[in-house]
Design a protein around this motif. Structure first.
Motif, mmCIF file in Angstrom:
data_model
loop_
_atom_site.group_PDB
_atom_site.id
_atom_site.type_symbol
_atom_site.label_atom_id
_atom_site.label_comp_id
_atom_site.label_asym_id
_atom_site.label_seq_id
_atom_site.Cartn_x
_atom_site.Cartn_y
_atom_site.Cartn_z
ATOM 1 N N ASP A 83 -0.764 -0.536 5.236
ATOM 2 C CA ASP A 83 -2.157 -0.347 4.830
ATOM 3 C C ASP A 83 -3.073 -0.252 6.045
ATOM 4 N N SER A 84 -2.817 -1.081 7.055
ATOM 5 C CA SER A 84 -3.665 -1.053 8.250
ATOM 6 C C SER A 84 -3.491 0.239 9.036
ATOM 7 N N SER A 85 -2.375 0.926 8.832
ATOM 8 C CA SER A 85 -2.155 2.191 9.535
ATOM 9 C C SER A 85 -3.053 3.297 9.001
ATOM 10 N N LYS A 86 -3.537 3.158 7.769
ATOM 11 C CA LYS A 86 -4.363 4.167 7.104
ATOM 12 C C LYS A 86 -3.605 5.474 6.849
ATOM 13 N N VAL A 87 -2.291 5.430 7.018
ATOM 14 C CA VAL A 87 -1.473 6.630 6.850
ATOM 15 C C VAL A 87 -0.536 6.494 5.647
ATOM 16 N N CYS A 88 0.013 5.300 5.451
ATOM 17 C CA CYS A 88 1.032 5.089 4.423
ATOM 18 C C CYS A 88 0.618 3.992 3.452
ATOM 19 N N GLU A 89 1.284 3.974 2.315
ATOM 20 C CA GLU A 89 1.120 2.900 1.341
ATOM 21 C C GLU A 89 2.492 2.544 0.788
ATOM 22 N N LEU A 90 2.682 1.262 0.478
ATOM 23 C CA LEU A 90 3.989 0.783 0.040
ATOM 24 C C LEU A 90 4.153 0.946 -1.467
ATOM 25 N N VAL A 91 5.308 1.451 -1.863
ATOM 26 C CA VAL A 91 5.655 1.543 -3.281
ATOM 27 C C VAL A 91 5.840 0.131 -3.830
ATOM 28 N N ASP A 92 5.346 -0.109 -5.015
ATOM 29 C CA ASP A 92 5.441 -1.433 -5.631
ATOM 30 C C ASP A 92 6.901 -1.837 -5.831
ATOM 31 N N GLY A 93 7.192 -3.107 -5.545
ATOM 32 C CA GLY A 93 8.558 -3.601 -5.670
ATOM 33 C C GLY A 93 9.103 -3.499 -7.081
ATOM 34 N N ALA A 94 8.223 -3.640 -8.083
ATOM 35 C CA ALA A 94 8.670 -3.521 -9.472
ATOM 36 C C ALA A 94 9.152 -2.105 -9.768
ATOM 37 N N ASP A 95 8.489 -1.116 -9.176
ATOM 38 C CA ASP A 95 8.921 0.272 -9.362
ATOM 39 C C ASP A 95 10.280 0.506 -8.702
ATOM 40 N N LEU A 96 10.469 -0.092 -7.517
ATOM 41 C CA LEU A 96 11.761 0.032 -6.844
ATOM 42 C C LEU A 96 12.865 -0.591 -7.695
ATOM 43 N N ALA A 97 12.582 -1.747 -8.295
ATOM 44 C CA ALA A 97 13.578 -2.405 -9.144
ATOM 45 C C ALA A 97 13.897 -1.558 -10.371
ATOM 46 N N THR A 98 12.883 -0.908 -10.930
ATOM 47 C CA THR A 98 13.100 -0.053 -12.103
ATOM 48 C C THR A 98 14.004 1.128 -11.765
ATOM 49 N N VAL A 99 13.777 1.720 -10.607
ATOM 50 C CA VAL A 99 14.532 2.917 -10.221
ATOM 51 C C VAL A 99 15.915 2.572 -9.687
ATOM 52 N N ARG A 273 -6.439 -0.582 16.924
ATOM 53 C CA ARG A 273 -6.787 -0.301 15.527
ATOM 54 C C ARG A 273 -7.051 -1.584 14.745
ATOM 55 N N GLU A 274 -6.305 -2.642 15.032
ATOM 56 C CA GLU A 274 -6.488 -3.889 14.298
ATOM 57 C C GLU A 274 -7.905 -4.428 14.478
ATOM 58 N N ASN A 275 -8.401 -4.422 15.723
ATOM 59 C CA ASN A 275 -9.764 -4.905 15.974
ATOM 60 C C ASN A 275 -10.802 -3.986 15.340
ATOM 61 N N LEU A 276 -10.546 -2.682 15.403
ATOM 62 C CA LEU A 276 -11.470 -1.722 14.792
ATOM 63 C C LEU A 276 -11.555 -1.957 13.288
ATOM 64 N N ASN A 277 -10.406 -2.104 12.641
ATOM 65 C CA ASN A 277 -10.399 -2.336 11.193
ATOM 66 C C ASN A 277 -11.119 -3.630 10.838
ATOM 67 N N GLN A 278 -10.937 -4.655 11.668
ATOM 68 C CA GLN A 278 -11.574 -5.944 11.401
ATOM 69 C C GLN A 278 -13.092 -5.834 11.469
ATOM 70 N N VAL A 279 -13.601 -5.153 12.490
ATOM 71 C CA VAL A 279 -15.053 -5.006 12.636
ATOM 72 C C VAL A 279 -15.620 -4.144 11.511
ATOM 73 N N LEU A 280 -14.919 -3.086 11.146
ATOM 74 C CA LEU A 280 -15.381 -2.242 10.041
ATOM 75 C C LEU A 280 -15.482 -3.051 8.751
ATOM 76 N N GLN A 281 -14.516 -3.942 8.557
ATOM 77 C CA GLN A 281 -14.539 -4.783 7.360
ATOM 78 C C GLN A 281 -15.694 -5.777 7.416
ATOM 79 N N GLU A 282 -15.907 -6.378 8.579
ATOM 80 C CA GLU A 282 -16.986 -7.361 8.722
ATOM 81 C C GLU A 282 -18.357 -6.725 8.522
ATOM 82 N N LEU A 283 -18.509 -5.484 8.994
ATOM 83 C CA LEU A 283 -19.792 -4.799 8.867
ATOM 84 C C LEU A 283 -19.904 -4.014 7.562
#
Length: 365
Positions: A83-99, A273-283
């Motif tokens: 999520d912090s990469s802003k590029v990818c998102e993780l598939v839900d574990g329940a969906d992985l278990a279903t498949v 990027r971690e510090n940038l994301n943190q400041v963006l969230q704070e502001l």
């Protein structure tokens, strides 16, 4: 007669103890079950990634945690990193278990036939990539991570050195960020192409045999200690490039590539990027808010950055154009301008222009 029977039983037991690991390694333990299915997820510009723990080696040694237990512990960490990469998102574990809930956990099942099962599971999950964490236990203990493009078969692998067993259980938990950064850097061009294809609604393609890149789990250059002289360098924050939704993920990847090139020039200290994301969230400022130059300068001040780089990725006629400028935070003056261009359909070639873009942006520093 009884002695002969007992001798045969002992021989059979010995053969079983020798053959059992081989059966697991060669994939003869049990057949693969049919995959489950899930509905198509909501549309997203980010690349979908699933995470799976698999095991190899001698099963007699065993693990303190099952694959499912390891996934449960590690999945939240993976989700945060992606999520912090802003590029990818993780598939839900329940969906992985279903498949894939009925599939064996042995690494051979997932990796044989050019990782066919790993790719089929990814497609059933409507994913773009899979991250497989393989734990090996036997005469030596190790762990490796494979980022697999489920469409093209491209593989990017980070392999550890031999580790004590206790470290294997905690390796990814302690090194999730560093391991992802290495995989991300190795696969950047592939990720960019996948993001561009997804944004344009194109079917992913591959020319020739799929790539397979392998590196050891050494720290990235930016993780190493900076020289004392670096304390006198100006601090620079690079914002993700503005772009319309179909290009937004690609714009993030290109901004990350520019950060790496600027770091390589050695003329600035980069805000990570971690510090940038943190400041963006704070502001309470989203990346879209950085399109406003005055707001971008305000964020730069909060980051204690003397310089900022902002830019835009868009289409111009039959070309994709990336423009960037360096702004002095205190005076709000534009200190440098640079641009790169690539033909539509070949936007991944913009990566090749990042070195020149960085060189232009640091002129005068």
């Amino acid at each position: 007669m009884r002695a002969v029977v007992m001798k045969r039983k002992r021989l059979a037991t010995l053969l079983c103890s020798l053959l059992l690991p081989a059966l697991v390694i060669t994939g003869c333990a049990r057949p693969t079950e049919r995959l489950g299915s899930i509905p198509a997820p909501p549309e997203s510009g980010r690349l979908r990634v699933y995470f799976k723990v698999i095991s190899s080696g001698d099963p007699r040694f065993g693990w303190k945690q099952t694959e499912a237990q390891a996934e449960t512990k590690l999945a939240p960490i993976i989700a945060r990193v992606l999520d912090s990469s802003k590029v990818c998102e993780l598939v839900d574990g329940a969906d992985l278990a279903t498949v894939a809930g009925g599939q064996p956990e042995a690494a051979n099942y997932w990796l044989r036939d050019d990782r066919r099962l790993a790719r089929e599971v990814g497609r059933a999950l409507h994913a773009d990539y899979g991250i497989l964490m393989e734990r090996h236990l036997g005469s030596f203990t190790a762990v490796r991570y494979l980022l697999i493009n489920v469409h093209t078969g491209a593989v990017f692998e980070v392999s550890s050195l031999a580790l004590p067993a206790v470290q294997v259980e905690n390796f990814f938990r302690k090194n999730a960020v560093a391991t992802w950064k290495k995989l991300y850097r190795m696969a950047r061009k592939d990720l960019l192409r996948a993001a561009l294809d997804k944004g344009a609604g194109r079917l992913p393609t591959t020319a020739g045999a799929p790539v397979h890149v392998v590196e050891s789990a050494e720290p990235e250059p930016e993780a190493l200690a900076l020289p004392v002289a670096a304390a006198n360098l100006p601090t620079l924050a690079v914002y993700d490039f503005a772009a319309v939704e179909p290009l937004r993920t690609a714009a993030v990847i290109l901004a990350d590539a520019l950060r790496e090139e600027l770091l390589r020039h050695g003329k600035v200290l980069l805000v990570n990027r971690e510090n940038l994301n943190q400041v963006l969230q704070e502001l309470a400022v989203g990346q879209l808010g950085l399109n406003d130059e005055s707001r971008a300068v305000e964020v730069g001040k909060a980051l204690a950055a003397g310089q900022i780089v902002a830019g835009h990725l868009g289409a111009l006629g039959e070309s994709a154009v990336l423009t960037a400028k360096r702004i002095e935070v205190e005076s709000q003056k534009t200190a440098a301008l640079a641009s790169a261009r690539a033909a539509q359909g070949k936007e991944d070639r913009l990566l090749e222009g990042m070195e020149d873009l960085a060189r232009e942006l640091v002129k005068g520093l």
